[in-house]
Design a protein around this motif. Structure first.
Motif, mmCIF file in Angstrom:
data_model
loop_
_atom_site.group_PDB
_atom_site.id
_atom_site.type_symbol
_atom_site.label_atom_id
_atom_site.label_comp_id
_atom_site.label_asym_id
_atom_site.label_seq_id
_atom_site.Cartn_x
_atom_site.Cartn_y
_atom_site.Cartn_z
ATOM 1 N N PRO A 101 -21.801 -8.275 3.955
ATOM 2 C CA PRO A 101 -21.201 -7.210 4.760
ATOM 3 C C PRO A 101 -20.806 -7.693 6.162
ATOM 4 O O PRO A 101 -21.526 -8.479 6.775
ATOM 5 C CB PRO A 101 -22.310 -6.150 4.827
ATOM 6 N N ALA A 102 -19.670 -7.200 6.622
ATOM 7 C CA ALA A 102 -19.137 -7.654 7.913
ATOM 8 C C ALA A 102 -19.691 -6.825 9.057
ATOM 9 O O ALA A 102 -20.332 -5.789 8.848
ATOM 10 C CB ALA A 102 -17.618 -7.561 7.890
ATOM 11 N N GLU A 103 -19.457 -7.296 10.238
ATOM 12 C CA GLU A 103 -19.777 -6.567 11.471
ATOM 13 C C GLU A 103 -21.224 -6.090 11.522
ATOM 14 O O GLU A 103 -21.502 -4.951 11.879
ATOM 15 C CB GLU A 103 -18.831 -5.357 11.647
ATOM 16 N N GLN A 104 -22.144 -6.945 11.136
ATOM 17 C CA GLN A 104 -23.545 -6.562 11.261
ATOM 18 C C GLN A 104 -23.958 -6.772 12.716
ATOM 19 O O GLN A 104 -23.733 -7.841 13.270
ATOM 20 C CB GLN A 104 -24.410 -7.403 10.334
ATOM 21 N N GLU A 107 -25.421 -9.940 14.128
ATOM 22 C CA GLU A 107 -24.640 -11.148 14.302
ATOM 23 C C GLU A 107 -23.944 -11.185 15.653
ATOM 24 O O GLU A 107 -23.237 -12.133 15.980
ATOM 25 C CB GLU A 107 -23.615 -11.292 13.164
ATOM 26 N N VAL A 108 -24.123 -10.120 16.434
ATOM 27 C CA VAL A 108 -23.535 -10.097 17.766
ATOM 28 C C VAL A 108 -24.676 -10.326 18.755
ATOM 29 O O VAL A 108 -25.656 -9.585 18.741
ATOM 30 C CB VAL A 108 -22.868 -8.727 18.037
#
Lengths: 263, 336
Positions: A101-104, A107-108
């Motif tokens: 899944p993207a934009e977790q 991860e930022v």
């Protein structure tokens, strides 16, 4: 869903795809077959964003996605698996799935340090989904195993599992059946059918195993020499003269004809 | 008693300095190895990134000293370290955006990146010399020793003394904390896992939600921070001179390759292997042997295998031997 319009891809003098137009309907399992060198893999890779076409267009839900990178296509809901299974070898099966899944927020950097609550909530959500996928594929016994240690067939299942981690619009399967034994092939086939029927997934698959194609696909697109030969139900297609000719070669057919002798 | 004296002599001149040096190399090699694992090229500019960051730390330290700020017994440089790290992170990110991203978008071969990094190295090098000059700079302050030679002699009653400098102790403590953090980060956090995934299989990472640019950015941030920490610790321990940092590139690469390039644990192990070899091979064993051997056997010469001028040859030899015998290093390299 996917519309390919007069697609050409030339490598030097070789016309790998030579004016192919294809439609993939929403909710279908579309098979892409043809003899070796027919251009099906190339067409597949153009749609999946690996190659940029010489000319022609690819539309996804009415949006022009020609020449977008695989990464950009992933974000638009177009997922693919690889003929030779890819995995993150040093992560566990569950971690492999949780990577999709993207934009977790985790991860930022900013969110990871300053919004731990949000990170944890999303992490739990993704983990729950991964567990659900693991149950669906019936591989809970290897969930915490490093993906690099899996067998070839299990890696193929993991490939399929990865596409279930997000709500994909369409999933491209590149020879999921290659190098997989019968039993596991049936498991994979069942999983594909269930995903299609129960969850409305759209699939497009390149495949060589005709039984597998016949069991899953409708319609089947037959390619030869970079062009689309015919489209139809697998049973019909296999009776089509042009298809038999493309597969067996003109020479063989002629020889067969002459062997029968002039009437 | 003689055995103890020999041991103390060995500890004082070999083990303690080599441990501190090993810790500095380990941190440097960790940065090189992270860049290699994620961006897939050997970053020749790493030594000069260390020099640039340390220069910032030195300048800020001088500023703080002139304002009368200090940490008591600890060096003021520790206070300046975060600012140096921030400045170097900015430099690394600007470099990536202006140089490496271009080659990434063209999907260039690793060798192109390596050559580009050589160019970046010259730029960093010039930048550092332009600002601070080419001379030796000292910026160590606070208490110089944790254990003094005289105190140790009095306490132990031995002829030989043992000294542990504050900078050596700080080096080891900071190194342990930093390495523990990096390992925790790679193993446990989502970002760290994304980095490992990207390093494992770039093609697959591009086909999942992992944002490649974000992973690259975080890798540079980590590498820059590690470079500044390694450089500052080295500068505190020895002194700061831009050219020395350029020379450090060789032992750092030797360390990364010995350990298995791309493997963080290997980088740390490799750092210590290189440091211990270098110091042990260039140490004059006359004193130690004088204590240990019967009188008639005592050596007249220095019993030094290699002059200290040739210490870089040790890294070279290690590098060549490892590449010949076990190119993957102690730990199988290439992934994190």
């Amino acid at each position: 869903m996917i519309r390919v319009e007069d697609l050409h891809l030339h490598f030097g003098g070789i016309r790998a795809v030579d004016g192919a137009s294809v439609n993939i309907a929403k909710g279908s399992i579309t098979g892409l077959i043809g003899p070796n060198g027919a251009g099906k893999s190339t067409l597949f890779n153009v749609i999946a964003g690996l190659y940029r076409p010489t000319s022609g267009k690819v539309w996804l839900d009415g949006e022009d996605v020609t020449g977008l990178s695989p990464h950009a296509l992933f974000h638009k809901g177009l997922l693919r698996t690889f003929q030779i299974a890819h995995e993150f070898a040093s992560l566990t099966v569950r971690e492999n799935l949780m990577m999709v899944p993207a934009e977790q927020p985790g991860e930022v950097l900013w969110d990871a340090w300053f919004k731990p609550g949000r990170v944890r909530a999303r992490e739990a959500e993704v983990r729950a989904r991964a567990d659900e996928v693991i149950d669906f594929l019936e591989i809970p016994h290897v969930a915490d195993e490093l993906a690099g240690n899996l067998s070839g067939g299990q890696k193929k299942l993991l490939e399929l599992g990865r596409t279930m981690m997000v709500d994909a619009k369409i999933v491209f399967l590149d020879e999921v059946g290659a190098g997989v034994n019968r039993t596991l092939l049936n498991t994979i086939g069942d999983a594909i059918l269930r995903l299609n029927r129960e969850r409305g997934y759209t699939f497009c698959m390149v495949e060589h195993d005709m039984d597998f194609i016949g069991r899953l696909c409708d319609p089947v697109i037959v390619m030869a020499e970079g062009k689309v030969l015919t489209v139809g139900h697998p049973a019909e297609v296999m009776k089509n003269e042009a298809v038999i000719e493309a597969y067996l070669g003109r020479g063989l057919k002629n020889r067969k004809a002459s062997a029968m002798g002039p009437a | 008693m003689d055995v103890l004296n020999a041991l103390v002599l060995f500890l004082n001149f070999v083990m303690i300095p080599a441990t501190a040096y090993g810790a500095q190399l380990a941190l440097g090699a960790l940065g090189v190895t992270l860049i290699y694992a994620v961006l897939r090229f050997s970053n020749f500019a790493h030594g000069d990134m260390m020099a640039f960051g340390t220069m910032l730390v030195v300048l800020v330290t001088w500023g703080l000293q002139s304002l009368g700020v200090s940490l008591g017994p600890l060096p003021t440089a520790l206070l300046a370290l975060p600012i140096g790290i921030l400045g170097t992170i900015v430099l690394a990110l600007v470099t990536d955006a202006s140089v490496y991203r271009f080659y990434r978008s063209k999907r260039s071969e690793p060798v192109i990146f390596v050559i580009a990094s050589v160019g970046v190295m010259f730029v960093y090098n010039a930048l550092t010399r332009f600002v601070i000059g080419t001379d030796d700079q000292r910026f160590e302050d606070g208490a110089r020793f944790v254990v003094k030679v005289g105190d140790f002699r009095k306490w132990s009653g031995l002829d030989e003394g043992l000294a542990i400098r504050t900078s050596q102790l700080i080096t080891v403590v900071v190194m342990i904390l930093t390495v523990a953090f990096v390992f925790w980060f790679l193993q446990k956090t989502r970002t760290g896992k994304a980095m490992r995934a990207y390093s494992d299989n770039e093609d697959l990472a591009l086909l999942s939600g992992i944002s490649p640019e974000r992973v690259v950015r975080i890798t540079w941030i980590l590498a820059a921070a590690l470079a500044v920490i390694a450089g500052t610790l080295y500068g505190l321990d020895k002194s700061f001179r831009p050219f020395t940092y350029f020379q450090l590139l060789l032992p750092i690469f030797a360390a990364a390759i010995v350990g298995g390039i791309g493997h963080p644990l290997g980088a740390v192990a490799g750092g210590f292997v290189v440091a211990y070899s270098e110091v042990m091979v260039t140490y004059a064993y006359k004193g130690v042997l004088t204590y240990l051997l019967p009188e008639a056997w005592r050596p007249e010469g220095l019993v030094q295998m290699l002059g200290t001028d040739y210490k870089f040859a040790v890294s070279f030899i290690i590098l060549v031997v490892v590449l010949l015998i076990r190119p993957t290093g102690i730990f199988r390299g290439r992934t994190i």
